[in-house]
Design an enzyme around this catalytic site. Structure first.
Site, PDB file in Angstrom:
ATOM      1  N   LYS A   1      34.490  26.157  29.663  1.00 25.41           N
ATOM      2  CA  LYS A   1      34.299  27.263  30.613  1.00 25.41           C
ATOM      3  C   LYS A   1      35.006  28.514  30.102  1.00 25.41           C
ATOM      4  O   LYS A   1      34.454  29.622  30.150  1.00 25.41           O
ATOM      5  CB  LYS A   1      34.838  26.878  31.995  1.00 25.41           C
TER       6      LYS A   1
ATOM      7  N   LYS B   1      40.833  37.044  35.573  1.00 27.25           N
ATOM      8  CA  LYS B   1      41.551  35.774  35.768  1.00 27.25           C
ATOM      9  C   LYS B   1      41.113  34.769  34.691  1.00 27.25           C
ATOM     10  O   LYS B   1      41.950  34.119  34.058  1.00 27.25           O
ATOM     11  CB  LYS B   1      41.237  35.221  37.163  1.00 27.25           C
TER      12      LYS B   1
END
Lengths: 294, 294
Positions: free
Chosen positions: B168, B236
């Site tokens: 990811k 983030k």
């Protein structure tokens, strides 16, 4: 059908000229070497050694040359011999600023000019499916369209003279950056011990997917960096981006960074590898050997 | 059919839990607010306020939480109540190093764990077509597969625990870089006066083509930066890339540069815009206003 003089029968130019011949156009190739002459004749072209005499009767002159100085020198040489009302199409990849300058300084007003660099590589040239990015006036683009259609599949008029080169340059900066991003992802995935093949599969299916990831998949997985598109040529194209960005005073941070990395590979002697070899440097910067994967 | 406790019924979690319910699983959602309880009930879930009591009878516990500290706190809280032989699946996007640490320090050996972050956004969650990147042991992945198939379309086992997060993270670094490269190309094309729409058309058809260019086309052309995927979230995710790259001592030059640009946008107050708003900053760095195009 047009009478065409084609200057620059290299890896790209020769098959492009052949496709024009096969579409029924009358094409004369300018070649100097014995070997080049044989190949051009095999491709169905008429051949001559003398560019200036060859262009005298041409409706259209096409140049497909390595770099900006070649185009400038050739146009300067042939300009006095060009027919009034003829059309010069430069299909080389060169600096857009130089394109406009050559038009303004070397070409008589009675000769029209288009810039029409291509993408799609040798395979695209052979199969007549190049993408052709065309800059110039509407009427000239329409006049050249049957010729473009013999050489390419996607023909897009992208703006005034020089715009083809601008779009080609933009294309090349994206390609370099997209390759480098996949290279950095591969380095990261390897270092973290994920399964590279399944990782690239799932990544390619989402928003991170790209044509680079599809077409260069084997190179990324196996470290097989045979060209393809040579880093030396990509360095040349990024030099064009850099000089025309500088001319406009632009700040393009990732473009600047990837240009340095491409140059480093060329400086190290890897200029003949495919541009996917950005992974080779990304790996070596992190102590990973990308060429011996599996 | 499994008995599942789902913790984290946000924009992503709620539709994911609903799809599990609709596939016939017995799903209890942990919710605290009145409003959350109503929404979860509407989605066909049983609801409870108390995570620890909810997990006591669960075969599978799924967490879908905003960030690493949320996952760590939740797992620490529920760990003593987890059934022997149960399975914890963390579908949040968090730091892979933290994933392995949470497994090692907070979870009893009798409970199995998978990390399974997703991509595909809210639409993918609603339609049950997420891409799910799964890290963990083979047997656990097979056990969870029916649940993943209720929530996603592409389910790929990418390695041991933590690997889902690694993939990811790799995905997110490519996405950020590919957006920035298109943004720099757009700035360059505008400055040089090429027709942006036809330029992006021809560029998208060649080696520079990408899913970013397809899906974010309108944003690039019109400067419409409504999310989509918010820059604050991408910042983030890039922080996760950065910290786990630092953990492995990696040098990733373009990733580092694009991370700074994403952070700058968030720091300037643009964190709620879509990540295609990298173009906004790229434009402003060059005196171009990207938001008022056409």
């Amino acid at each position: 059908m047009s009478s065409i003089t084609f200057i620059g029968l290299g890896i790209m130019g020769l098959p492009m000229a052949r496709n024009l011949t096969q579409a029924g156009h009358d094409v004369t190739g300018v070649v100097r070497s014995e070997r080049g002459r044989a190949r051009a004749t095999d491709a169905g072209l008429q051949v001559t050694e003398d560019a200036a005499s060859a262009v005298r009767d041409a409706d259209v002159v096409i140049t497909m040359l390595p770099d900006t100085p070649d185009v400038r020198a050739t146009v300067t040489t042939i300009a006095p011999a060009l027919r009034e009302g003829s059309l010069l199409i430069d299909m080389s990849t060169i600096d857009p600023v130089a394109t406009r300058d050559i038009r303004a300084t070397a070409l008589p007003d009675s000769v029209a000019m288009l810039d029409a660099p291509v993408s799609g590589g040798e395979a695209g040239a052979v199969d007549g499916v190049l993408s052709i990015m065309v800059g110039g006036a509407d009427a000239d683009v329409e006049r050249a369209r049957p010729l473009f259609e013999a050489m390419g599949k996607t023909i897009v008029h992208v703006g005034p003279l020089g715009s083809g080169q601008v779009v080609k340059a933009a294309n090349q900066l994206i390609v370099a950056g997209n390759i480098q991003m996949v290279a950095e992802a591969v380095v990261f995935l390897r270092a973290q011990g994920a399964d590279l093949e399944s990782a690239l599969e799932v990544i390619g299916g989402g928003l991170a997917g790209s044509t680079v990831l599809q077409r260069k998949r084997t190179a990324f997985l196996d470290g097989a960096f045979a060209p393809g598109f040579r880093l030396a040529l990509h360095a040349k194209d990024l030099g064009i981006v850099q000089s025309s960005a500088a001319e406009s005073g632009l700040s393009l941070p990732l473009t600047a960074a990837v240009t340095q990395l491409v140059r480093a590979l060329v400086a190290r002697g890897d200029g003949d590898l495919d541009h996917s070899a950005l992974l080779k440097l990304a790996g070596e910067l992190n102590g990973q050997d990308s060429t011996s994967e599996r």
